[in-house]
Design a protein around this motif. Structure first.
Motif, PDB file in Angstrom:
ATOM      1  N   GLY A  32     -15.806  11.758 -37.403  1.00 38.80           N
ATOM      2  CA  GLY A  32     -14.488  11.881 -38.030  1.00 38.80           C
ATOM      3  C   GLY A  32     -13.443  11.038 -37.329  1.00 38.80           C
ATOM      4  O   GLY A  32     -12.575  10.435 -37.973  1.00 38.80           O
ATOM      5  N   ASP A  33     -13.523  11.000 -35.990  1.00 36.07           N
ATOM      6  CA  ASP A  33     -12.597  10.143 -35.235  1.00 36.07           C
ATOM      7  C   ASP A  33     -12.740   8.690 -35.678  1.00 36.07           C
ATOM      8  O   ASP A  33     -11.743   7.977 -35.869  1.00 36.07           O
ATOM      9  CB  ASP A  33     -12.888  10.236 -33.736  1.00 36.07           C
ATOM     10  N   LEU A  34     -13.980   8.245 -35.845  1.00 35.41           N
ATOM     11  CA  LEU A  34     -14.235   6.868 -36.263  1.00 35.41           C
ATOM     12  C   LEU A  34     -13.748   6.630 -37.683  1.00 35.41           C
ATOM     13  O   LEU A  34     -13.126   5.598 -37.976  1.00 35.41           O
ATOM     14  CB  LEU A  34     -15.730   6.563 -36.164  1.00 35.41           C
ATOM     15  N   ALA A  35     -14.015   7.598 -38.563  1.00 40.80           N
ATOM     16  CA  ALA A  35     -13.633   7.448 -39.972  1.00 40.80           C
ATOM     17  C   ALA A  35     -12.127   7.288 -40.130  1.00 40.80           C
ATOM     18  O   ALA A  35     -11.654   6.598 -41.048  1.00 40.80           O
ATOM     19  CB  ALA A  35     -14.121   8.649 -40.775  1.00 40.80           C
ATOM     20  N   ASN A  36     -11.370   7.929 -39.260  1.00 44.39           N
ATOM     21  CA  ASN A  36      -9.911   7.908 -39.374  1.00 44.39           C
ATOM     22  C   ASN A  36      -9.243   6.887 -38.445  1.00 44.39           C
ATOM     23  O   ASN A  36      -8.028   6.858 -38.326  1.00 44.39           O
ATOM     24  CB  ASN A  36      -9.361   9.314 -39.098  1.00 44.39           C
ATOM     25  N   TYR A  37     -10.055   6.063 -37.808  1.00 41.39           N
ATOM     26  CA  TYR A  37      -9.527   5.024 -36.917  1.00 41.39           C
ATOM     27  C   TYR A  37      -9.093   3.810 -37.742  1.00 41.39           C
ATOM     28  O   TYR A  37      -9.589   3.595 -38.853  1.00 41.39           O
ATOM     29  CB  TYR A  37     -10.612   4.622 -35.918  1.00 41.39           C
ATOM     30  N   ASP A  38      -8.189   3.037 -37.195  1.00 43.87           N
ATOM     31  CA  ASP A  38      -7.709   1.836 -37.890  1.00 43.87           C
ATOM     32  C   ASP A  38      -8.857   0.816 -37.985  1.00 43.87           C
ATOM     33  O   ASP A  38      -9.322   0.308 -36.955  1.00 43.87           O
ATOM     34  CB  ASP A  38      -6.549   1.231 -37.103  1.00 43.87           C
ATOM     35  N   PRO A  39      -9.339   0.527 -39.204  1.00 42.11           N
ATOM     36  CA  PRO A  39     -10.485  -0.388 -39.342  1.00 42.11           C
ATOM     37  C   PRO A  39     -10.200  -1.800 -38.830  1.00 42.11           C
ATOM     38  O   PRO A  39     -11.121  -2.490 -38.368  1.00 42.11           O
ATOM     39  CB  PRO A  39     -10.766  -0.387 -40.849  1.00 42.11           C
ATOM     40  N   SER A  40      -8.943  -2.233 -38.871  1.00 47.15           N
ATOM     41  CA  SER A  40      -8.620  -3.583 -38.379  1.00 47.15           C
ATOM     42  C   SER A  40      -8.804  -3.668 -36.865  1.00 47.15           C
ATOM     43  O   SER A  40      -9.236  -4.697 -36.330  1.00 47.15           O
ATOM     44  CB  SER A  40      -7.196  -3.966 -38.767  1.00 47.15           C
TER      45      SER A  40
END
Length: 400
Positions: free
Chosen positions: A207-215
């Protein structure tokens, strides 16, 4: 219609397949029940553990370690060589079962495959997954996990949940509940090095990864960062990369939980098989010119009978009536362990040898149109929405 993808993974494949092969050759010891591993070249101390039993796992034996260190952990450990021929055989036998349900199969590795069962599953994909899982266990002697979703990556991750012999769903709507709370290292394609780097960025869960800034992820990890961000958000490929081959025969068999000993019982089994095959051949936009029935008795005696049709068909009623007719002609009143129906002589058009304007021709067209309507309703609402009370006509010619 929502796409339905299965990811089916053989549990502990190499050890399971070695165990089943040994048992088939008369061995009485099931190596799955003792501390055992599949490995190579134990004498040179270069062999590594390819697969381990649950009993070996309890001693701390892990896949990839040397046989030498594994035996230090478990002195009574039994080591068996890999058997590539057996593995290839059982892998192909699993595919044969899959082919009775769908032609859209992507063989991802020797022990796992993706299946697109959208046309067959309707609203009951769990029931279909259970049927396939139990057939593999009963007919081949080993277990599988099935992951169900609407794309491949989520189906694969679903199959990795609790093992063995389990079915799990992971639809996009279930990601927040089922996927996001998991540790980051459980995400597909995230290895040890990536896990350490992600944790250094305070990314501890999926979940932390999913909500991290993809850029920022892309800046840190380049294209890999974008990939794992997509996976964490349940974004992945939906298309099954199947081999484009023209099917020559479509078949389905059912090993029965108890022997069938009456025509009435056999008729019910044949009705179920005919319905599945009818839906499958219509999903392929094909017709068959020959229908066959396969019977295996309780004494494991096999015999088959087939009939060439005057008119190609995709009608469930025709498949069922013909199969029942063939069964009645061939059955010798002995207990039946397995029943199967096959459709062959596949073609793209239903070429009538009699006139389409004859009563039989018009009836056939109406029957096949009705079947397609029923398929659509079942796909949308599930198999139980409509029940055709009987596929056979009574002597007066009326549907009962």
């Amino acid at each position: 219609m929502r796409r339905i993808i299965f990811h089916i993974d053989v549990n502990n494949a190499f050890l399971s397949w070695s165990a089943v092969y040994r048992l088939s050759k008369g061995e009485t010891l099931d190596i799955r029940t003792i501390p055992s591993v599949i490995g190579g070249d134990e004498a040179s101390r270069r062999g590594v553990v390819l697969a381990k039993s649950n009993a070996a796992k309890k001693f701390g034996v892990v896949t990839g370690e040397s046989i030498y260190t594994a035996k230090k952990k478990c002195p009574d450990l039994m080591v068996f060589p890999k058997n590539s021929d057996a593995y290839s055989y059982y892998s192909n036998e699993v595919i044969k079962i899959f082919q009775e349900y769908t032609d859209y199969i992507e063989r991802y590795s020797i022990d796992e495959s993706f299946l697109d069962v959208t046309a067959l599953a309707g609203k009951e994909p769990y029931r279909l997954a259970y049927e396939i899982k139990e057939r593999i266990k009963k007919e081949l002697g080993f277990t599988v996990n099935v992951g169900i979703s609407d794309n491949k990556i989520l189906a694969k991750m679903a199959s990795e949940f609790e093992k063995p012999d389990k079915i799990h769903t992971l639809y996009r709507s279930e990601i927040k509940e089922k996927l996001w709370p998991l540790p980051i290292e459980e995400l597909f394609m995230v290895g040890k090095q990536a896990t350490k780097r992600l944790k250094d960025m305070y990314i501890f869960t999926i979940g932390d990864l999913a909500n991290y800034d993809p850029s920022l992820l892309k800046q840190k990890f380049k294209s890999y960062g974008e990939l794992i961000w997509k996976y964490a958000n349940g974004l992945g490929e939906e298309e099954i990369n199947y081999q484009e081959e023209e099917a020559k025969v479509i078949s389905n068999e059912l090993t029965l939980p108890k022997d069938v000993q009456s025509k009435t019982e056999a008729a019910e089994v044949l009705k179920e098989l005919a319905d599945k095959l009818g839906r499958r051949i219509r999903a392929l936009n094909r017709y068959c010119t020959t229908i066959g029935v396969h019977i295996k008795t309780s004494e494991f005696i096999n015999y088959s009978h087939q009939k060439k049709l005057k008119t190609a068909t995709c009608s469930t009623a025709v498949i069922y009536n013909t199969a029942l007719e063939l069964f009645e002609k061939k059955w010798q009143y002995e207990p039946v362990r397995l029943l199967g129906i096959s459709l062959s002589g596949l073609c793209e058009e239903a070429i009538e040898q009699t006139s389409f304007f004859s009563d039989s021709g018009v009836g056939m067209i109406k029957e096949q149109k009705l079947d397609k309507v029923l398929d659509s309703l079942k796909d949308k609402y599930g198999d139980e929405i409509i029940s055709k009370l009987s596929l056979r006509e009574d002597k007066s010619g009326k549907r009962s």
